[in-house]
Scaffold this motif. Structure first.
Motif, short mmCIF file in Angstrom:
data_model
loop_
_atom_site.label_atom_id
_atom_site.label_comp_id
_atom_site.label_asym_id
_atom_site.label_seq_id
_atom_site.Cartn_x
_atom_site.Cartn_y
_atom_site.Cartn_z
N GLY A 263 0.79 -1.23 0.00
CA GLY A 263 0.00 0.00 0.00
C GLY A 263 0.82 1.27 0.00
O GLY A 263 0.37 2.31 -0.52
N LEU A 264 2.03 1.22 0.57
CA LEU A 264 2.85 2.43 0.68
C LEU A 264 3.94 2.50 -0.37
O LEU A 264 4.75 3.44 -0.37
CB LEU A 264 3.45 2.52 2.08
N SER A 265 3.99 1.51 -1.23
CA SER A 265 4.97 1.54 -2.32
C SER A 265 4.71 2.75 -3.22
O SER A 265 3.57 3.06 -3.57
CB SER A 265 4.85 0.25 -3.14
N GLY A 266 5.77 3.46 -3.55
CA GLY A 266 5.63 4.64 -4.41
C GLY A 266 5.33 5.92 -3.67
O GLY A 266 5.24 6.99 -4.30
N THR A 267 5.20 5.85 -2.35
CA THR A 267 5.00 7.06 -1.56
C THR A 267 6.36 7.67 -1.21
O THR A 267 7.41 7.12 -1.54
CB THR A 267 4.22 6.77 -0.26
N VAL A 286 8.63 0.30 10.98
CA VAL A 286 9.14 1.67 11.13
C VAL A 286 9.34 2.31 9.77
O VAL A 286 10.07 1.77 8.92
CB VAL A 286 10.46 1.66 11.92
N ILE A 287 8.69 3.45 9.57
CA ILE A 287 8.89 4.22 8.35
C ILE A 287 9.65 5.50 8.71
O ILE A 287 9.82 5.84 9.88
CB ILE A 287 7.56 4.57 7.66
N ILE A 358 -5.27 2.92 7.74
CA ILE A 358 -3.98 3.55 8.03
C ILE A 358 -3.25 3.90 6.73
O ILE A 358 -2.71 5.00 6.56
CB ILE A 358 -3.11 2.64 8.91
N ILE A 359 -3.25 2.96 5.79
CA ILE A 359 -2.58 3.19 4.50
C ILE A 359 -3.22 4.36 3.76
O ILE A 359 -2.52 5.23 3.23
CB ILE A 359 -2.62 1.90 3.65
N ASP A 360 -4.54 4.39 3.73
CA ASP A 360 -5.24 5.48 3.04
C ASP A 360 -4.91 6.83 3.67
O ASP A 360 -4.69 7.82 2.97
CB ASP A 360 -6.76 5.24 3.07
N GLY A 364 -2.80 10.07 2.08
CA GLY A 364 -3.33 11.43 2.09
C GLY A 364 -2.30 12.44 2.55
O GLY A 364 -2.31 13.59 2.09
N PHE A 365 -1.41 12.03 3.41
CA PHE A 365 -0.33 12.92 3.87
C PHE A 365 0.78 12.98 2.83
O PHE A 365 1.31 14.06 2.54
CB PHE A 365 0.23 12.40 5.19
N SER A 366 1.14 11.84 2.31
CA SER A 366 2.27 11.75 1.37
C SER A 366 2.01 12.53 0.11
O SER A 366 2.90 13.16 -0.45
CB SER A 366 2.53 10.29 1.03
#
Length: 366
Positions: A263-267, A286-287, A358-360, A364-366
């Motif tokens: 889900g966070l790939s490409g962010t 951890v991100i 959480i991913i969505d 929205g922040f990224s």
């Protein structure tokens, strides 16, 4: 939606019948210090880890401290530690009168960088403590080779690595000893404090059993100045129940991690990386973000609790103002990353619906 970082009550409720039965078994047994429940858990956990021996102690810090003592670490010795770890790793060294020597980490894995260890070794070095941070195993082979070359001991800090594997073998028996914490929030957590040491060395195991019990192997005969650090039998019984479910709960964590990766790939977030030789227990996911504090506030505003592991590096803590203040501004990787890291919820009772939310929100922040 309101998503806690970790739902400890849900973990208890899933196993409530088994845990309550285990507690009642102890209260009815008449054994309230050490005894058969502790012995059984030690046997089961050693077998789980692929180690010959397990010694239950009061907590993870004691597991480290007693191991260092058993390895002969004393006043003026040096112990190599990661710069990026929880302060307990260093506190154990200090409690032995020794000097912690922080070494920078691999930026991709957050674990100690084996390539930097050798240059930190002096004639005072006695032990290397690699920490399997966030559940990601350290690349152990090069560290073990360095230790053998210089005649050093390797004490693994596996407080976050219950069920992790390195080269197909569970963490717990690679080094000379492995220290564990069973703090409630761990992958294998008690309903209070608890800890253990696993090892394949019988002499070391016997010494640790003596150290945890006032320096006594036989009642009222004390052969050294020991500690009162014994795993409580109620906690041992609870851990025995949870151990049976550990692989399943770790598999849930793995699934959540996979959802995050997809889900966070490409962010714009920097995601964790796992070395090919390892399988993480995913104690933490951890991100990194240059806008970490704003990101954390943003998540909180959307009902998502996140934590920072850890906001202040050990060498920059007030507790180490005297010994390690000279390192401020020198361990730049550690200091910079501590301002960027953020831990997302990844407990085994987190629903897929919550993970998707959480991913969505993060997108929205990224």
């Amino acid at each position: 939606m309101n998503i806690p970082f970790l739902d400890l009550k849900a973990a208890y409720l899933e196993l409530k019948a088994e845990i309550d039965e285990a507690i009642l078994r102890v209260t009815n047994s008449g054994y309230y210090v050490l005894g058969p429940e502790v012995e059984q858990f030690e046997k089961d956990f050693a077998e789980y880890c692929g180690a010959n021996y397990c010694i239950g102690v009061a907590n993870g810090l004691d597991a480290l401290t007693l191991s260092l003592r058993a390895m002969g670490v004393t006043q003026g010795d040096e112990v190599i530690v990661p710069s990026n770890t929880y302060i307990a790793t260093l506190l154990a060294v200090s409690q032995c009168g020794a000097i912690p020597v922080p070494v920078e980490f691999n930026e991709l894995t957050y674990n100690i960088n084996p390539e930097l260890i050798e240059s930190a070794i002096t004639d005072k070095t006695k032990v290397i403590i690699p920490v399997h941070l966030y559940g990601q195993p350290v690349d152990l082979d090069p560290i073990l080779e360095i230790a053998e070359k210089y005649g050093l001991k390797v004490l693994e800090d596996a407080a976050q690595a219950h069920g992790s594997t390195y080269k197909g073998k569970k963490i717990g028996g690679h080094g000379h000893a492995v220290a564990w914490s069973f703090y409630p929030g761990k992958n294998l957590g008690a309903l209070g404090d608890g800890g253990a040491i696993t090892t394949n060395d019988k002499v070391l195991a016997d010494q640790l059993r003596t150290l945890r019990n006032y320096g006594s192997a036989q009642k009222y005969i004390n052969i050294e100045k020991g500690y009162n650090s014994r795993l409580d039998p109620i906690q041992a019984a609870i851990l025995g129940v949870k151990l049976k479910h550990l692989n399943q709960w770790n598999a849930r964590r793995q699934k959540i991690a996979e959802m995050y990766f997809l889900g966070l790939s490409g962010t714009n977030f920097i995601l964790p990386e796992i070395i090919p030789e390892a399988n993480s227990a995913w104690h933490l996911f951890v991100i990194r973000s240059k806008q970490r504090d704003k990101l954390q506030d943003y998540l909180q505003a959307h009902g998502i609790q996140s934590l920072i592991h850890y906001p202040i590096p050990p060498h920059a803590q007030c507790a180490y103002e005297t010994e390690l203040s000279h390192l401020k501004g020198k361990l730049l990787l550690t200091e910079n990353v501590s301002n960027e890291i953020l831990s997302l919820p990844i407990g085994p009772h987190l629903s897929e619906e919550s993970v998707s939310y959480i991913i969505d929100v993060l997108k929205g922040f990224s």
